[in-house]
Design an enzyme around this catalytic site. Structure first.
Site, PDB file in Angstrom:
ATOM      1  N   TRP A   1     -38.171  76.754  -8.448  1.00 35.23           N
ATOM      2  CA  TRP A   1     -39.523  75.811  -9.158  1.00 35.23           C
ATOM      3  C   TRP A   1     -40.622  76.995  -9.498  1.00 35.23           C
ATOM      4  O   TRP A   1     -41.237  76.769 -10.308  1.00 35.23           O
ATOM      5  CB  TRP A   1     -39.883  75.320  -7.522  1.00 35.23           C
ATOM      6  CG  TRP A   1     -41.233  74.559  -7.593  1.00 35.23           C
ATOM      7  CD1 TRP A   1     -41.203  72.854  -8.146  1.00 35.23           C
ATOM      8  CD2 TRP A   1     -42.428  75.062  -7.339  1.00 35.23           C
ATOM      9  NE1 TRP A   1     -42.419  72.597  -7.917  1.00 35.23           N
ATOM     10  CE2 TRP A   1     -43.409  73.552  -7.460  1.00 35.23           C
ATOM     11  CE3 TRP A   1     -43.157  76.067  -6.916  1.00 35.23           C
ATOM     12  CZ2 TRP A   1     -44.792  73.762  -7.266  1.00 35.23           C
ATOM     13  CZ3 TRP A   1     -44.340  76.087  -6.638  1.00 35.23           C
ATOM     14  CH2 TRP A   1     -45.360  75.103  -7.024  1.00 35.23           C
TER      15      TRP A   1
ATOM     16  N   ARG B   1     -31.185  88.571   1.708  1.00 34.25           N
ATOM     17  CA  ARG B   1     -32.311  88.460   0.495  1.00 34.25           C
ATOM     18  C   ARG B   1     -32.944  89.640   0.566  1.00 34.25           C
ATOM     19  O   ARG B   1     -32.935  90.523   1.448  1.00 34.25           O
ATOM     20  CB  ARG B   1     -33.097  87.380   0.761  1.00 34.25           C
ATOM     21  CG  ARG B   1     -32.276  86.117   0.351  1.00 34.25           C
ATOM     22  CD  ARG B   1     -33.181  84.877   0.219  1.00 34.25           C
ATOM     23  NE  ARG B   1     -32.468  83.639  -0.194  1.00 34.25           N
ATOM     24  CZ  ARG B   1     -32.956  82.374  -0.797  1.00 34.25           C
ATOM     25  NH1 ARG B   1     -34.303  82.392  -0.937  1.00 34.25           N
ATOM     26  NH2 ARG B   1     -31.908  81.734  -0.895  1.00 34.25           N
TER      27      ARG B   1
ATOM     28  N   SER C   1     -23.495  74.922   2.593  1.00 34.72           N
ATOM     29  CA  SER C   1     -24.139  76.240   2.868  1.00 34.72           C
ATOM     30  C   SER C   1     -24.108  76.519   4.473  1.00 34.72           C
ATOM     31  O   SER C   1     -25.162  77.019   4.850  1.00 34.72           O
ATOM     32  CB  SER C   1     -25.448  76.404   2.303  1.00 34.72           C
ATOM     33  OG  SER C   1     -25.562  76.395   0.803  1.00 34.72           O
TER      34      SER C   1
ATOM     35  N   ARG D   1     -23.596  71.724  -2.204  1.00 31.18           N
ATOM     36  CA  ARG D   1     -22.793  72.350  -0.912  1.00 31.18           C
ATOM     37  C   ARG D   1     -23.502  72.190   0.480  1.00 31.18           C
ATOM     38  O   ARG D   1     -24.795  71.972   0.143  1.00 31.18           O
ATOM     39  CB  ARG D   1     -22.485  73.701  -1.503  1.00 31.18           C
ATOM     40  CG  ARG D   1     -23.605  74.544  -1.869  1.00 31.18           C
ATOM     41  CD  ARG D   1     -23.403  76.000  -2.439  1.00 31.18           C
ATOM     42  NE  ARG D   1     -24.278  76.765  -2.803  1.00 31.18           N
ATOM     43  CZ  ARG D   1     -24.713  76.765  -3.862  1.00 31.18           C
ATOM     44  NH1 ARG D   1     -24.210  76.460  -5.145  1.00 31.18           N
ATOM     45  NH2 ARG D   1     -25.899  77.557  -4.163  1.00 31.18           N
TER      46      ARG D   1
ATOM     47  N   ARG E   1     -40.852  84.187  -6.457  1.00 28.50           N
ATOM     48  CA  ARG E   1     -40.263  83.329  -5.621  1.00 28.50           C
ATOM     49  C   ARG E   1     -41.020  82.825  -4.445  1.00 28.50           C
ATOM     50  O   ARG E   1     -41.135  81.617  -3.891  1.00 28.50           O
ATOM     51  CB  ARG E   1     -38.933  83.787  -5.277  1.00 28.50           C
ATOM     52  CG  ARG E   1     -37.840  84.195  -6.194  1.00 28.50           C
ATOM     53  CD  ARG E   1     -36.761  85.114  -5.701  1.00 28.50           C
ATOM     54  NE  ARG E   1     -36.078  84.102  -4.468  1.00 28.50           N
ATOM     55  CZ  ARG E   1     -35.252  83.192  -4.881  1.00 28.50           C
ATOM     56  NH1 ARG E   1     -35.005  82.491  -5.873  1.00 28.50           N
ATOM     57  NH2 ARG E   1     -34.884  82.394  -3.599  1.00 28.50           N
TER      58      ARG E   1
ATOM     59  N   GLU F   1     -23.906  60.724   5.888  1.00 30.49           N
ATOM     60  CA  GLU F   1     -23.808  60.318   4.657  1.00 30.49           C
ATOM     61  C   GLU F   1     -24.766  61.475   3.615  1.00 30.49           C
ATOM     62  O   GLU F   1     -25.696  61.940   4.267  1.00 30.49           O
ATOM     63  CB  GLU F   1     -24.766  59.187   4.566  1.00 30.49           C
ATOM     64  CG  GLU F   1     -24.029  58.110   4.878  1.00 30.49           C
ATOM     65  CD  GLU F   1     -22.728  57.571   4.266  1.00 30.49           C
ATOM     66  OE1 GLU F   1     -22.765  57.792   3.193  1.00 30.49           O
ATOM     67  OE2 GLU F   1     -21.926  56.922   5.065  1.00 30.49           O
TER      68      GLU F   1
ATOM     69  N   ASP G   1     -34.040  73.331  -0.545  1.00 33.81           N
ATOM     70  CA  ASP G   1     -33.417  74.212  -1.534  1.00 33.81           C
ATOM     71  C   ASP G   1     -34.486  74.085  -2.986  1.00 33.81           C
ATOM     72  O   ASP G   1     -34.709  72.896  -3.271  1.00 33.81           O
ATOM     73  CB  ASP G   1     -32.034  73.958  -1.691  1.00 33.81           C
ATOM     74  CG  ASP G   1     -31.482  75.447  -2.429  1.00 33.81           C
ATOM     75  OD1 ASP G   1     -32.098  76.305  -2.437  1.00 33.81           O
ATOM     76  OD2 ASP G   1     -30.258  75.070  -2.795  1.00 33.81           O
TER      77      ASP G   1
ATOM     78  N   GLU H   1     -27.340  83.674   6.308  1.00 37.43           N
ATOM     79  CA  GLU H   1     -26.909  84.499   5.007  1.00 37.43           C
ATOM     80  C   GLU H   1     -28.272  84.814   4.302  1.00 37.43           C
ATOM     81  O   GLU H   1     -28.180  85.780   3.782  1.00 37.43           O
ATOM     82  CB  GLU H   1     -26.011  83.670   4.314  1.00 37.43           C
ATOM     83  CG  GLU H   1     -24.649  83.365   4.554  1.00 37.43           C
ATOM     84  CD  GLU H   1     -24.535  82.283   5.720  1.00 37.43           C
ATOM     85  OE1 GLU H   1     -25.713  81.581   5.885  1.00 37.43           O
ATOM     86  OE2 GLU H   1     -23.512  82.524   6.258  1.00 37.43           O
ATOM     87  N   ASN H   2     -29.198  84.171   4.476  1.00 38.04           N
ATOM     88  CA  ASN H   2     -30.627  84.550   3.994  1.00 38.04           C
ATOM     89  C   ASN H   2     -30.991  85.929   4.338  1.00 38.04           C
ATOM     90  O   ASN H   2     -32.104  86.394   3.646  1.00 38.04           O
ATOM     91  CB  ASN H   2     -31.580  83.456   4.327  1.00 38.04           C
ATOM     92  CG  ASN H   2     -31.360  81.979   3.460  1.00 38.04           C
ATOM     93  OD1 ASN H   2     -31.726  81.069   3.942  1.00 38.04           O
ATOM     94  ND2 ASN H   2     -30.726  82.273   2.281  1.00 38.04           N
ATOM     95  N   TRP H   3     -30.604  86.616   5.501  1.00 42.67           N
ATOM     96  CA  TRP H   3     -31.057  87.942   5.769  1.00 42.67           C
ATOM     97  C   TRP H   3     -30.653  88.938   4.912  1.00 42.67           C
ATOM     98  O   TRP H   3     -31.207  89.937   4.717  1.00 42.67           O
ATOM     99  CB  TRP H   3     -30.401  88.226   7.109  1.00 42.67           C
ATOM    100  CG  TRP H   3     -31.055  87.447   8.428  1.00 42.67           C
ATOM    101  CD1 TRP H   3     -30.295  86.506   9.250  1.00 42.67           C
ATOM    102  CD2 TRP H   3     -32.432  87.535   8.951  1.00 42.67           C
ATOM    103  NE1 TRP H   3     -31.153  86.265  10.045  1.00 42.67           N
ATOM    104  CE2 TRP H   3     -32.341  86.631  10.094  1.00 42.67           C
ATOM    105  CE3 TRP H   3     -33.420  88.309   8.528  1.00 42.67           C
ATOM    106  CZ2 TRP H   3     -33.393  86.562  10.962  1.00 42.67           C
ATOM    107  CZ3 TRP H   3     -34.650  88.092   9.394  1.00 42.67           C
ATOM    108  CH2 TRP H   3     -34.721  87.360  10.468  1.00 42.67           C
TER     109      TRP H   3
END
Ligand code: IPE
Ligand code: IPE
Ligand code: MG
Length: 252
Positions: A26, A72, A197, A195, A34, A208, A21, A68-70
Site C-alpha cells: 500500500w 524483517r 502464514s 495463505r 513501508r 470459513e 496484510d 517470522e516477522n522478526w
C-alpha cells in the site's frame, strides 16, 4: 439498504480473526516507505474494532506480528514495535469507551521490554471491559504455540499427573494461548494473499476463509460488513450433507 443492515445479527460469527496484510505494498504504491503503511494500518484497526464491537461480535483477533516477522530488516521491526507502544497508549480511551477488553497471544517474552510492559498494563487496565475481547497476535506462530502445548502435556504425562488416554481435543485447546477463546468461525486475509502464514492452525480447523484484495490500510467498516455477509451466505456443513442440515434432526 445499507450494507450493515443486511447483516443477520442472529447469525454473527462470535469470533473473527484477521490477517492484516498489505501495508508495505500500500505504501509502495504511493512511493512511500513501508512504515507509512503500518502507520496507516492503525486507523484500519480502530475502524474494524469499532465495527465488530458495534455489531456484537464477541472476539476479534488481529494478526499484528508473526514470529517470522522478526526476520524483517531491523529498522522496520523497531518501527513496528514503537508503533505498538504508541498505539496502545493512544487507543486506550477508545477501548474503554467501547468497553473492549485487550488480550494478547504469542511468544510475548520476545517483545522489547517497553512494548511488553505497555501491553501488560493495557491488558490489566481493560480486564473488566465486557462488550468484546480484542486479541492481538504478537510474535505469534501457531507451530510455536503447538510445540509449547505438546511439551506441557508431555511433562504432565511424565510426572504422572496425566494419563495418555485423557489427551483429547479439549486438553489440547486448553494448552494453547487461546485457552478460553472460542475458535474463529471466520478468518479474513487482506491484500490478495491466499495463505495462512502460521496463524491459528489448530483453531481454524473449521473456519470459513475469506480473502479480499483490499490492502489493510484501506480496510474499513464496510469491508468487514462485506466479509460477514459473505460468511452468512455460506452453508457450514461440518461433514454432513445439505439435506441433513435442512431436516430437523440434522441440526448442528
Ligand atoms: C502486514 O503488512 C503487516 C505486518 C506483517 C506486520 P506487510 O508489512 O506484510 O505488507 P506487505 O505484505 O509487504 O505489503
Ligand atoms: C503475516 O503477514 C503476518 C501478519 C499479518 C502479521 P506476512 O506478510 O508477514 O506473511 P507472509 O510471510 O507474506 O506469508
Ligand atoms: Mg505481507
Amino acid at each position: 439498504m445499507e450494507l450493515k443492515d443486511k447483516i443477520d445479527l442472529n447469525r454473527l460469527p462470535k469470533h473473527i480473526a484477521i490477517i492484516m496484510d498489505g501495508n508495505g505494498r500500500w505504501a509502495k504504491q504511493q512511493g512511500k516507505e513501508r512504515i507509512f503503511g503500518h502507520q496507516n494500518g492503525v486507523e484500519s484497526v480502530r475502524d474494524t474494532t469499532e465495527a465488530a464491537a458495534e455489531l456484537g461480535v464477541k472476539f476479534l483477533t488481529l494478526y499484528a506480528f508473526s514470529t517470522e516477522n522478526w526476520n524483517r530488516p531491523k529498522p522496520e521491526v523497531q518501527a513496528l514495535m514503537s508503533l505498538l507502544v504508541e498505539s496502545i497508549r493512544n487507543e486506550l480511551p477508545e477501548l474503554h469507551k467501547n468497553s473492549i477488553r485487550l488480550q494478547a497471544i504469542g511468544n510475548l517474552q520476545m517483545l522489547p521490554p517497553r512494548a511488553y510492559e505497555r501491553l501488560m498494563e493495557a491488558i490489566e487496565d481493560t480486564k473488566d471491559n465486557n462488550r468484546m475481547t480484542l486479541v492481538l497476535a504478537l510474535s505469534y506462530s501457531a507451530k510455536w504455540e503447538l510445540i509449547q502445548a505438546v511439551k506441557n502435556i508431555a511433562k504432565d504425562v511424565q510426572s504422572g499427573d496425566l494419563n495418555i488416554d485423557d489427551i483429547n481435543e479439549q486438553l489440547i485447546s486448553d494448552g494453547l494461548t487461546t485457552k478460553g477463546i472460542p475458535d474463529p468461525e471466520l478468518l479474513i486475509r487482506t491484500s490478495g494473499e491466499t495463505r495462512v502464514s502460521n496463524f491459528l492452525l489448530w483453531q481454524i480447523a473449521y473456519a470459513e476463509l475469506y480473502f479480499t484484495e483490499v490492502f489493510w490500510p484501506d480496510f474499513r467498516k464496510k469491508d468487514l460488513y462485506q466479509a460477514i455477509l459473505n460468511f452468512q451466505q455460506r452453508e457450514r456443513r461440518f461433514g454432513m450433507t445439505s439435506e441433513q442440515l435442512l431436516s430437523d434432526n440434522g441440526k448442528v
